[in-house]
Each structure stands twice: as structure tokens, then as C-alpha cells.
Write an enzyme that holds these catalytic residues in place. Sequence first.
Site, PDB file in Angstrom:
ATOM      1  N   THR A 143       0.872  -1.185   0.000  1.00  0.00           N
ATOM      2  CA  THR A 143       0.000   0.000   0.000  1.00  0.00           C
ATOM      3  C   THR A 143       0.908   1.233   0.000  1.00  0.00           C
ATOM      4  O   THR A 143       1.319   1.691  -1.050  1.00  0.00           O
ATOM      5  CB  THR A 143      -0.967  -0.007   1.202  1.00  0.00           C
ATOM      6  OG1 THR A 143      -0.224  -0.239   2.407  1.00  0.00           O
ATOM      7  CG2 THR A 143      -2.026  -1.089   1.038  1.00  0.00           C
ATOM      8  N   LYS A 165       3.797  -7.032   4.038  1.00  0.00           N
ATOM      9  CA  LYS A 165       3.593  -5.624   3.714  1.00  0.00           C
ATOM     10  C   LYS A 165       3.315  -4.900   5.016  1.00  0.00           C
ATOM     11  O   LYS A 165       2.744  -5.460   5.955  1.00  0.00           O
ATOM     12  CB  LYS A 165       2.454  -5.424   2.709  1.00  0.00           C
ATOM     13  CG  LYS A 165       1.063  -5.831   3.165  1.00  0.00           C
ATOM     14  CD  LYS A 165       0.321  -4.852   4.037  1.00  0.00           C
ATOM     15  CE  LYS A 165       0.267  -3.473   3.438  1.00  0.00           C
ATOM     16  NZ  LYS A 165      -0.426  -2.517   4.402  1.00  0.00           N
ATOM     17  N   THR A 176       1.227  -9.331  12.727  1.00  0.00           N
ATOM     18  CA  THR A 176       1.767  -8.376  11.785  1.00  0.00           C
ATOM     19  C   THR A 176       0.670  -7.724  10.989  1.00  0.00           C
ATOM     20  O   THR A 176      -0.495  -7.863  11.286  1.00  0.00           O
ATOM     21  CB  THR A 176       2.768  -9.088  10.855  1.00  0.00           C
ATOM     22  OG1 THR A 176       3.313  -8.123   9.976  1.00  0.00           O
ATOM     23  CG2 THR A 176       2.125 -10.177  10.061  1.00  0.00           C
ATOM     24  N   GLU A 255       6.124   4.740   7.419  1.00  0.00           N
ATOM     25  CA  GLU A 255       5.672   5.864   6.589  1.00  0.00           C
ATOM     26  C   GLU A 255       6.448   7.143   6.917  1.00  0.00           C
ATOM     27  O   GLU A 255       6.453   7.601   8.058  1.00  0.00           O
ATOM     28  CB  GLU A 255       4.171   6.081   6.768  1.00  0.00           C
ATOM     29  CG  GLU A 255       3.362   4.988   6.108  1.00  0.00           C
ATOM     30  CD  GLU A 255       1.871   5.103   6.351  1.00  0.00           C
ATOM     31  OE1 GLU A 255       1.105   4.472   5.604  1.00  0.00           O
ATOM     32  OE2 GLU A 255       1.458   5.798   7.286  1.00  0.00           O
ATOM     33  N   ASN A 380      -0.475  10.536   5.741  1.00  0.00           N
ATOM     34  CA  ASN A 380      -1.719  10.149   6.410  1.00  0.00           C
ATOM     35  C   ASN A 380      -2.760  11.252   6.455  1.00  0.00           C
ATOM     36  O   ASN A 380      -3.943  10.981   6.662  1.00  0.00           O
ATOM     37  CB  ASN A 380      -1.407   9.629   7.813  1.00  0.00           C
ATOM     38  CG  ASN A 380      -0.776   8.271   7.764  1.00  0.00           C
ATOM     39  OD1 ASN A 380      -1.453   7.277   7.524  1.00  0.00           O
ATOM     40  ND2 ASN A 380       0.537   8.200   7.933  1.00  0.00           N
ATOM     41  N   THR A 385      -7.410  10.877  -0.217  1.00  0.00           N
ATOM     42  CA  THR A 385      -7.639  11.916  -1.223  1.00  0.00           C
ATOM     43  C   THR A 385      -6.414  12.188  -2.077  1.00  0.00           C
ATOM     44  O   THR A 385      -6.464  12.946  -3.034  1.00  0.00           O
ATOM     45  CB  THR A 385      -8.055  13.235  -0.519  1.00  0.00           C
ATOM     46  OG1 THR A 385      -7.040  13.614   0.425  1.00  0.00           O
ATOM     47  CG2 THR A 385      -9.373  13.060   0.192  1.00  0.00           C
TER      48      THR A 385
END
Length: 385
Positions: A143, A165, A176, A255, A380, A385
Site C-alpha cells: 500500500t 507488507k 503483523t 511511513e 496520512n 484523497t
Amino acid sequence: MIYKSICAVEGVEACGVKEGKFGLALIKASGTAAGVFTKNLVKAPPVELVRKQIKSGRLEAVIANSGCANAYTGKRGYEDAVTMTEIAGSVLGVEKKNIGVASTGVIGRYLDLPLIQKQCKAIAPKVAQSPEGETLAAQAIMTTDTFPKHALVKRETFTVAGITKGSGMIAPNMGTMLAFLYTDADIGQKPLSSALKQATVRSFNRVVVDGDTSTNDIALCTATGAAGKIPVAEFSRALEECCRQLAMQIATDGEGASKLLEVTVKGAKSEAGAAKVARTVIESPLVKTAVYGEDPNWGRVVAAAGRAGVSFDPNAISLWISNGTGKFPLVQKGEIIADLKKAKGAMQGKKVVFILDLAAGKEEATAWGCDLTERYVEINGRYTT
């Protein structure tokens, strides 16, 4: 052929496809199976379905989609998860009851079943035991990941491998994000399940990116048995090593992350206590931001350890900082001996390590995470969007 992960295991075939945000992976492997799942109260329908499927102790295939989590989707979501197993079963020639299903992506959206069916039919003829197949499968489940995650542990007589992932929503209290593990060892369902749970506790459960536990966390392990009987203890060590490799990749790929953060807690009364302290330090926003800013504000590590709910004498602890090679003392048996210039230098690479000795026992544990950057907020703040 050079394998990176699951297709190095005899009996495992795979393929995948990624179209924009939406991907689909198919993995075919028949054998004894076990799983661990999210402990979030809001469990996604695919999690609920696989928890039932795995009770038979056997899987023959896995279908996993990315882009839509199929979470908080109620009865329709559950029926859609069942339909995914039917779609996979029809193209792979496998009974739906023996197919694991997993989803990852946006919560509160329904699956695009026509797209999943189209993708499934397109990749089914390409499912094969090949380096390309395992790579495409690992890419398909991504993702916000920035790279596919593989692990391969080869022993003299057997192999353990996995793909996973995970990049955000990482503080799993079970296992996980999505992980698919395979071995050619012949292991019974009960010892396989025990080994997976133990490996999970010592790897995936010690990764914190942002403190959020996903609704969709699943780790599945299938043993094809092609390599014959293997001592359980030997297999367990290999599985733990495989899971640890994957866990560290998840932490590295947090991230917006720019640094891997590793915390080892030694001298605890119990391994569970050491792990609790390590995770508390790893998940501290103040520690994470200090690591990002390369600020040797080591007092934040001590403060986080103190609120972990684990008993130790603060005046007896020792603390070091490392870049993975050099090791510099900050506190020695309660006495401050920090050289802040050297400490700052240790924070300027891609990996920052804290070693904390509680001087309260002989047990230890390590946890992994990453720094907290502006990029995490950017990702995030606009995720849908």
C-alpha cells in the site's frame, strides 16, 4: 534462479498484479497451516473468515488484495471475502474452504469484486515457482510501502521464507500487518501454531511505527512438508529469524521514515518485561522526533522506560547509543557520562540504536521502529484523497 523468498520453498507458486492502488496476489501451496490475527476489536471480515478456515489446520492457497481493506463492511464484507475464496478456487482448482484470504487498504470501503475477478483470471495462468512470481506477489500487496519485503532463511535440510507488507498503522498486538510465511519442513499443526505465535511475539509484535493496530493484521504460515521431519526447536529458530528479518524491514519502511530505530533492553526480570520497556521507548513520539532531528536528548529514553509499568531501580540503569557499529555510553549505573558530541554523531546515519540495561535480572528483548517525520503527516493527512 535466484530467489528472495517464498518460491525458494519447494511446493510454493505465486504471482501478483498491481494496477494503481489496487493489487492482487495469488499464492498456491498445500500443507499444514497456522495463523495469528489482529486483536483489534474491529476485525475485518477477511480476518473473521480466515480464523474459521484455519481451524482445519490446512491451506492450499492464499488470495490477498490491496487498496481496499474490506474492513467495517459488515455482512456484505464477509460475503465478499467468501466470494474472493470462490474466485481463487475456481481459477486454481482448489476448494474455497482451503483458501486463506486477506485484504489491506482503506477501511470502510467495499471490495471491487469485478476488478478482483479480472485480476485473478489474468494472473492465475502465471502462478509459478519463480523469482518473478514471488516478486510480483510481494509488490501486489503493498500500500504505502516503498519497497517489497522478502525474507529467506536456508538451513542445511529445510527452508523458511516469507513476504510481508506494512508501512503505517503498525503497532500490532498479535502478529503483523499482512505476512505470508512458507516452509518445506514437515511440522504438525500444533507445533507450527506454537512456533508462529512465539516468532510473532519476538518479531512483529515488537515493531511500532505509529502506535495504531490495524483491523486487518494477518500472518499465515504453511508447511508443505517436502523436506521431511525437522526438529521443532530448529524449525522454530529459523521461523523466528525469518519473521525478525521481515519485521526489521517494516520498521525501516515506516511511513515517512528516514531512520531505523532499534531498542534493546537488557537486565530485566523477564523477557516480557524487557519487551514492554523496549516497545514503550520505541513508540514514544518524543524519542522518535529526537531521532529524526539527530538530537541526543537521551533523557527521553529513560523517561519512556520509567512509564512502561516495569519495575527497576532508575539509579542502577546503564544506557548506550549506537549507530550499529560504534557504541557510546550515556549513563553508567545511574551516573551520567554522556559525550553529547559523540552521541549526536551516532545519530547521523540510517540506523540509531539504544541499549538499556535495567540491572534487575538476566532477560532481554529488542524492539524496532522508526523516526517520526513531517512526511508521515503528509502521507496520512491525505491518505484517501
